[in-house]
Design an enzyme around this catalytic site. Structure first.
Site, short mmCIF file in Angstrom:
data_model
loop_
_atom_site.label_atom_id
_atom_site.label_comp_id
_atom_site.label_asym_id
_atom_site.label_seq_id
_atom_site.Cartn_x
_atom_site.Cartn_y
_atom_site.Cartn_z
N LYS A 55 -22.35 -4.66 35.80
CA LYS A 55 -23.84 -5.11 34.42
C LYS A 55 -24.02 -4.28 33.54
O LYS A 55 -24.74 -2.67 33.68
CB LYS A 55 -25.04 -4.98 34.78
CG LYS A 55 -25.49 -5.94 36.23
CD LYS A 55 -25.63 -7.43 35.64
CE LYS A 55 -25.99 -8.64 36.44
NZ LYS A 55 -25.96 -9.68 36.01
N ASP A 99 -20.62 -7.89 33.12
CA ASP A 99 -21.13 -9.22 33.15
C ASP A 99 -22.69 -8.88 31.72
O ASP A 99 -23.43 -7.43 32.36
CB ASP A 99 -22.45 -9.58 33.80
CG ASP A 99 -23.51 -10.47 33.51
OD1 ASP A 99 -23.31 -10.32 32.35
OD2 ASP A 99 -24.16 -11.19 34.63
N GLU A 148 -18.49 -12.20 31.56
CA GLU A 148 -19.68 -13.09 31.60
C GLU A 148 -21.13 -13.19 30.51
O GLU A 148 -21.30 -11.65 30.08
CB GLU A 148 -19.92 -13.02 32.73
CG GLU A 148 -21.21 -13.84 33.20
CD GLU A 148 -21.65 -13.95 34.53
OE1 GLU A 148 -23.71 -14.20 35.26
OE2 GLU A 148 -21.39 -12.91 35.49
N ASP A 172 -22.80 -17.58 31.46
CA ASP A 172 -24.00 -18.43 32.49
C ASP A 172 -24.81 -18.69 31.85
O ASP A 172 -25.94 -19.94 32.49
CB ASP A 172 -24.08 -17.34 33.38
CG ASP A 172 -25.44 -17.04 34.82
OD1 ASP A 172 -25.80 -17.79 34.18
OD2 ASP A 172 -25.66 -15.68 35.02
N GLU A 221 -20.60 -14.87 43.56
CA GLU A 221 -21.89 -13.34 44.03
C GLU A 221 -22.59 -13.80 44.89
O GLU A 221 -23.72 -13.31 44.68
CB GLU A 221 -21.77 -13.59 42.38
CG GLU A 221 -22.92 -13.85 41.77
CD GLU A 221 -22.72 -13.91 40.19
OE1 GLU A 221 -22.63 -12.48 40.25
OE2 GLU A 221 -23.69 -14.12 40.02
#
Length: 375
Positions: free
Chosen positions: A171, A200, A226, A251, A329
């Site tokens: 992240k 992400d 992402e 996403d 995930e």
């Protein structure tokens, strides 16, 4: 023949379940605990179905919060369904779609509960109600979100050693770009070919940052990027998808089945993240998957960090997909230190294994639920 009817729908907030690693840092929110909304659908034949509606960080991620989900179910969605046939899920969800715009998290939880009840009634797992599974287990990625490079490396190495995960998502986005890139590249270099590393960004870069970052990440072996930029910058998403050396996954850009069609038509992503909560249920997410497959877009099974109930509802849908190129995930239950079901999901050999028991395959632990429930 008398139809089985929906007698009662109850929404319960399961408040502040502790996580294994506070803080869990995302670009838009830092989690200390997780709050779930449990949905119980009781039917006239005595069967009860359970579902879950879970958000990340209250209103930090999406348009629905736990409190809002419960309020809308109690005041609008549940009264509309009580007295309807419990085994006609098409009719029930069509009525909800006509009654309420959006509210996909709440609708997903209700649909999951109706599917669970129908599976129990027929003696079939939910995956069979969705057309039949083509696999019995799912590869599961793990998110590294401490923000500390050394700690994330150690955590990843431990997961590899115990054969829990071999795919890791980082992240990033909240820190300065150079700091995030250094963090990611260091982790990939340390793990090498033993693991797949992905990132992400949760929309936190602008296009100029993303152009540079995608090149650096792709050149350093990062397998997937992402949602690097805002969902509203569609033309920027198309440009990035065309020039990034690493594939781009959508996403936040997918908030409905219609969004999926539009993204596919524009060529704005190479991979779609599938989330039942954002599409309105396990059946709705399969419509997004069908759009992706028709367009040649790869699939990935996403999460809203649900507990066991929401995770298994997603898993049963994902088991039926012909292609799931990038795995899933579905690690939400592993992030929590407390469980409200008697049969926690089974993770081993890098996979989530889903039983063939009726419905979702779960029963509630009423004592544990009572500790955290807020009605």
């Amino acid at each position: 023949m008398t139809s089985v009817l929906i007698e009662r729908i109850e929404a319960i907030i399961v408040h502040d379940l502790p996580t294994i690693r506070p803080p869990h840092k995302l670009a838009m929110h830092t989690m200390q605990t997780q709050t779930l909304v449990l949905i119980r659908v009781r039917c006239s034949d005595g069967v009860e179905g359970i579902g879950e509606a879970t958000t990340i960080g209250g209103l930090a991620y999406g348009y629905e919060s736990p409190e809002g989900i419960k309020a809308n179910i109690d005041a609008h969605l549940a009264p509309a369904l009580v007295g309807l046939p419990a085994d006609n899920i098409n009719a029930a969800m069509l009525k909800l779609d006509k009654l309420a715009k959006g509210n996909t998290f709440a609708k997903s939880g209700i649909e999951s509960a109706l599917l669970d009840a129908q599976g129990k009634r027929l003696g079939l797992p939910v995956s069979e109600l969705l057309g039949g599974r083509v696999r019995d287990s799912l590869e599961v990625a793990w998110t590294l979100a401490s923000g500390d490079t050394a700690r994330d490396i150690a955590e990843a190495q431990h997961m590899l050693e115990i054969r829990r995960h071999r795919v890791f998502k980082l992240k990033i986005g909240a820190n300065p770009l150079a700091q995030d890139l250094k963090h990611v590249v260091a982790i990939k270099r340390e793990l090498g070919d033993s693991a797949s590393v992905r990132v992400d960004v949760n929309q936190y870069w602008d296009e100029s940052q993303a152009i540079r970052a995608c090149q650096v990440l792709g050149d350093n072996g990062i397998d997937l990027i992402e949602q690097p930029i805002s969902r509203i910058n569609r033309s920027g998403q198309v440009r990035l998808n065309q020039r990034s050396p690493a594939p781009i996954m959508a996403d936040e850009s997918i908030e409905s089945v219609e969004d999926a069609f539009s993204l596919a038509a524009d060529g704005a992503a190479s991979i779609f993240a599938l989330k039942i909560a954002k599409n309105g249920g396990p059946r709705a997410v399969l419509r997004t998957a069908q759009i992706a497959e028709a367009a040649g877009i790869a699939l990935y099974g996403g999460t809203m960090l649900e507990g066991s109930i929401g995770t298994l509802a997603s898993a049963h849908a994902f088991l039926t997909l012909r292609q799931l190129t990038w795995g899933t995930e579905l690690f939400g239950p592993l992030l929590l230190t407390e469980e409200i079901v008697n049969e926690p999901p089974q993770y081993r050999d890098f996979q989530l294994h889903i039983p063939r028991t009726p419905g979702l395959g779960l029963t509630l632990d009423e004592q544990r639920l009572a500790r955290f429930a807020r009605r």
